[in-house]
Design an enzyme around this catalytic site. Structure first.
Site, PDB file in Angstrom:
ATOM      1  CB  CYS A  57      -0.890  -0.007   1.244  1.00  0.00           C
ATOM      2  SG  CYS A  57      -2.016   1.383   1.250  1.00  0.00           S
ATOM      3  CB  CYS A  59      -1.950   5.433   1.500  1.00  0.00           C
ATOM      4  SG  CYS A  59      -2.574   5.383  -0.162  1.00  0.00           S
ATOM      5  CB  CYS A  76      -2.774  -3.405  -2.975  1.00  0.00           C
ATOM      6  SG  CYS A  76      -4.333  -2.683  -3.527  1.00  0.00           S
ATOM      7  CB  CYS A  78      -4.669  -3.838   2.655  1.00  0.00           C
ATOM      8  SG  CYS A  78      -6.063  -2.696   2.629  1.00  0.00           S
ATOM      9  CB  CYS A  87      -9.640   1.410  -0.296  1.00  0.00           C
ATOM     10  SG  CYS A  87      -8.230   2.132  -1.163  1.00  0.00           S
TER      11      CYS A  87
END
Ligand code: SF4
Length: 115
Positions: A57, A59, A76, A78, A87
């Site tokens: 991920c 982010c 991902c 996740c 998400c």
């Protein structure tokens, strides 16, 4: 992003582009109304896929990326996405969520334009 770097990640970028569209359809989730957000997240996934072979991920901040891969939580899609359709990157949005568009498609050129 310079052209050498773009060339380096293009295969991963295309793989993550395909994945994102298919997975959105499978889960009845939608991309953000702002395609630059979707593009940035797909590019982030592609960067990790290119680096490690798996899309971590993009982010989150990791102290140890390899340890995170072993944990398998933030690859991902996740666990929070798989279990609760959550998400945190605004890549896959439920239809009634703020910022959700009505599309599950994004043109690859749009992603390249946002690199
Ligand atoms: S929050 Fe989960 S589903 Fe969303 S981009 Fe990150 S890993 Fe993928």
């Amino acid at each position: 992003m310079n052209s050498k770097k773009v060339e380096e990640i293009s295969e991963s970028l295309e793989a993550m582009h395909k994945f994102a569209q298919i997975y959105a359809k499978q889960t009845n989730t939608f991309f953000c109304f702002d395609p630059s957000i979707t593009s940035v997240v797909i590019t982030g996934l592609a960067n990790y896929k290119n680096k490690y072979g798996v899309p971590l991920c993009p982010c989150r901040n990791y102290h140890n990326e390899k340890a995170e891969i072993d944990l398998n939580y933030w690859i991902c899609p996740c666990v929070s996405m798989r279990e609760r359709k959550e998400c945190h990157c605004t890549l896959f949005l439920k239809p009634d969520q703020e910022y959700a568009s009505q599309t599950q498609k994004i043109d690859i050129d749009t992603i390249y334009e946002n690199l």
